[in-house]
Design a protein around this motif. Structure first.
Motif, PDB file in Angstrom:
ATOM      1  N   VAL A  99       0.868  -1.178   0.000  1.00 29.16           N
ATOM      2  CA  VAL A  99       0.000   0.000   0.000  1.00 29.16           C
ATOM      3  C   VAL A  99       0.904   1.227   0.000  1.00 29.16           C
ATOM      4  O   VAL A  99       1.848   1.305   0.793  1.00 29.16           O
ATOM      5  N   ILE A 100       0.636   2.183  -0.874  1.00 24.81           N
ATOM      6  CA  ILE A 100       1.426   3.409  -0.928  1.00 24.81           C
ATOM      7  C   ILE A 100       0.561   4.572  -0.470  1.00 24.81           C
ATOM      8  O   ILE A 100      -0.506   4.836  -1.038  1.00 24.81           O
ATOM      9  N   ARG A 101       1.026   5.253   0.585  1.00 23.52           N
ATOM     10  CA  ARG A 101       0.319   6.419   1.116  1.00 23.52           C
ATOM     11  C   ARG A 101       1.302   7.560   1.303  1.00 23.52           C
ATOM     12  O   ARG A 101       2.316   7.406   1.992  1.00 23.52           O
ATOM     13  N   TYR A 106       3.937   0.737   2.463  1.00 23.13           N
ATOM     14  CA  TYR A 106       3.605  -0.114   3.610  1.00 23.13           C
ATOM     15  C   TYR A 106       3.094  -1.459   3.074  1.00 23.13           C
ATOM     16  O   TYR A 106       2.774  -1.587   1.898  1.00 23.13           O
ATOM     17  N   SER A 107       2.947  -2.441   3.970  1.00 26.78           N
ATOM     18  CA  SER A 107       2.083  -3.578   3.660  1.00 26.78           C
ATOM     19  C   SER A 107       0.671  -3.173   4.081  1.00 26.78           C
ATOM     20  O   SER A 107       0.462  -2.085   4.631  1.00 26.78           O
ATOM     21  N   GLY A 109      -0.809  -4.307   6.487  1.00 31.40           N
ATOM     22  CA  GLY A 109      -0.909  -4.502   7.928  1.00 31.40           C
ATOM     23  C   GLY A 109      -1.095  -5.942   8.350  1.00 31.40           C
ATOM     24  O   GLY A 109      -1.149  -6.236   9.546  1.00 31.40           O
ATOM     25  N   THR A 110      -1.170  -6.859   7.389  1.00 29.28           N
ATOM     26  CA  THR A 110      -1.337  -8.271   7.737  1.00 29.28           C
ATOM     27  C   THR A 110      -0.035  -9.062   7.608  1.00 29.28           C
ATOM     28  O   THR A 110       0.022 -10.232   7.991  1.00 29.28           O
ATOM     29  N   THR A 111       1.000  -8.442   7.051  1.00 34.30           N
ATOM     30  CA  THR A 111       2.330  -9.059   6.940  1.00 34.30           C
ATOM     31  C   THR A 111       3.373  -7.972   7.149  1.00 34.30           C
ATOM     32  O   THR A 111       3.064  -6.781   7.141  1.00 34.30           O
ATOM     33  N   ILE A 112       4.615  -8.400   7.309  1.00 34.46           N
ATOM     34  CA  ILE A 112       5.706  -7.439   7.213  1.00 34.46           C
ATOM     35  C   ILE A 112       5.809  -6.963   5.766  1.00 34.46           C
ATOM     36  O   ILE A 112       5.205  -7.551   4.864  1.00 34.46           O
ATOM     37  N   GLU A 358       6.090  -2.070   9.281  1.00 34.72           N
ATOM     38  CA  GLU A 358       7.301  -1.767   8.514  1.00 34.72           C
ATOM     39  C   GLU A 358       6.964  -0.931   7.278  1.00 34.72           C
ATOM     40  O   GLU A 358       5.941  -1.136   6.627  1.00 34.72           O
ATOM     41  N   HIS A 359       7.850   0.033   6.955  1.00 33.48           N
ATOM     42  CA  HIS A 359       7.621   0.852   5.770  1.00 33.48           C
ATOM     43  C   HIS A 359       8.925   1.486   5.303  1.00 33.48           C
ATOM     44  O   HIS A 359       9.922   1.496   6.028  1.00 33.48           O
ATOM     45  N   ILE A 360       8.889   1.996   4.080  1.00 37.00           N
ATOM     46  CA  ILE A 360      10.031   2.719   3.508  1.00 37.00           C
ATOM     47  C   ILE A 360       9.479   3.772   2.563  1.00 37.00           C
ATOM     48  O   ILE A 360       8.503   3.536   1.846  1.00 37.00           O
ATOM     49  N   SER A 361      10.097   4.940   2.567  1.00 32.93           N
ATOM     50  CA  SER A 361       9.646   5.996   1.664  1.00 32.93           C
ATOM     51  C   SER A 361      10.187   5.741   0.263  1.00 32.93           C
ATOM     52  O   SER A 361      11.277   5.171   0.082  1.00 32.93           O
TER      53      SER A 361
END
Length: 386
Positions: A99-101, A106-107, A109-112, A358-361
């Protein structure tokens, strides 16, 4: 039509983003790296790399060895440069939905997300492809892609170093933004205890019992853990013991870890923890047996080192601010350094790793690709004949 990503220069940011999303969806946790290797091999072969695998998986019980890939570059007179990261993720990513916000990946929210360290893999592929497509001169490039990193840098421990041709390189595997240059990493050891008390039935002979749990509790209550000082961390992470609610527990097992920037600091903390358990056991009439195992050695690279200065110049070359630091986090850098390779860890900006948050820009992802190209260029320009 040009997109916002193409402003990054030679690196195709849109292609890099799509590559990362594809790699992140490949379910290949520690010990099951073959699915990601099966994707990487044809891509690297198409890019002109020759591929080798070692047999590290036979020591680990996995299904794939470490992947070592070599590309001649355009000038074989330049010393080779390696880029390294790991192929495994800490948890499975089956069913991953990115998912990109607001420019951040991001994922759902159900996985890394697996940005640790699929982001580095994608950036290496894109950065090298950008070099190739632009015809930029460079020396040989080697990729050292390890397995079973997440459980404790195990793949690097069993890497067949006779297959590695290069001596100097970089490992993108830290949560700092692009521009972070880590010059010092910790020494680390694990400790396992078995606390022996005396089991007895609470209803029949409670006076004969010696609770191993109370021994452990006494030791832990008196022990300084967490951030011991600016140089040292210590943790007890696992406690197992007891059989029934009616039985005073005769045995408890604990395991923990110590990290320190110095070997002396590591040993001092280990000795202190061993002594606290021994003291508590003796006070109750029990015994504390311990086993200490080295996890990895530390590294400490001088700022003046040629490849550190190249990393500083490369960051400036792409318009990001370089900053030098140290970390008590471990990476394959520790084990590769221990085995004679000169390397440092670099930041690529993933956040909240090992969690469903977990996320990364996109900015950090694209800058990592750009940094890869800049490092290759700086290395070439440092070593090309005058």
């Amino acid at each position: 039509m040009k997109t916002q990503f193409q402003a990054a220069g030679a690196v195709n940011g849109e292609r890099l983003l799509n590559s990362f999303l594809d790699l992140a969806k490949i379910n290949a946790p520690s010990g099951d790296e073959k699915p990601i290797a099966d994707v990487l091999v044809p891509r690297l072969t198409e890019m002109g790399f020759t591929i080798q695998f070692d047999e590290a998986h036979k020591e680990i019980g996995g299904n794939c060895g470490n992947l070592i890939a070599w590309w001649d570059g355009t000038d074989s007179n330049i010393p080779p440069l390696f880029l390294s990261t790991h192929m495994d993720t800490v948890l499975p990513t089956a069913g991953l939905t990115p998912v990109i916000r607001d420019g951040v990946i991001y994922s759902d929210g159900t996985t890394i997300l697996g940005a640790d360290d699929r982001a580095a893999l994608a950036a290496y592929l894109e950065g090298i492809q950008a070099i190739q497509e632009s015809g930029t001169p460079c020396g040989p490039i080697e990729l050292i892609l390890t397995v079973y990193e997440q459980p404790g840098l195990v793949g690097a421990k069993y890497l067949d170093y006779s297959k590695v041709k290069s001596n100097t390189g970089y490992i993108f595997d830290s949560s700092g933004d692009v521009g972070q240059i880590i010059l010092q990493g910790p020494f680390s050891s694990r400790i396992w205890w078995e606390i022996q008390g005396k089991a007895s039935h609470i209803g029949l002979n409670p006076e004969e019992g010696i609770s191993a749990i109370l021994i452990a509790a006494q030791a832990l209550r008196n022990m300084k853990l967490g951030k011991v000082d600016e140089e040292t961390l210590a943790n007890i992470g696992v406690i197992q013991g007891g059989e029934m609610t009616s039985i005073i527990p005769g045995t408890v097992k604990l395991s923990g870890e110590v990290r320190s920037f110095t070997a002396d600091g590591l040993q001092k903390q280990i000795d202190y923890m061993l002594a606290e358990f021994t003291k508590a056991a003796e006070a109750f009439g029990g015994v504390a047996n311990a086993r200490v195992e080295k996890k990895y050695f530390g590294f400490d690279i001088p700022e003046q080192a040629e490849f550190v200065q190249a990393a500083i110049r490369a960051a400036e070359r792409i318009g990001v601010k370089p900053y030098l630091t140290k970390t008590l986090g471990g990476a394959d850098t520790n084990v590769l350094s221990e085995n004679g390779l000169s390397c440092i860890t670099l930041g690529l900006g993933f956040r909240n790793i090992h969690s469903f948050q977990e996320h990364i820009s996109i900015e950090n992802l694209v800058n990592t690709g750009r940094y890869v190209t800049a490092l290759i260029c700086e290395w070439y320009e440092t070593h090309k004949p005058n």
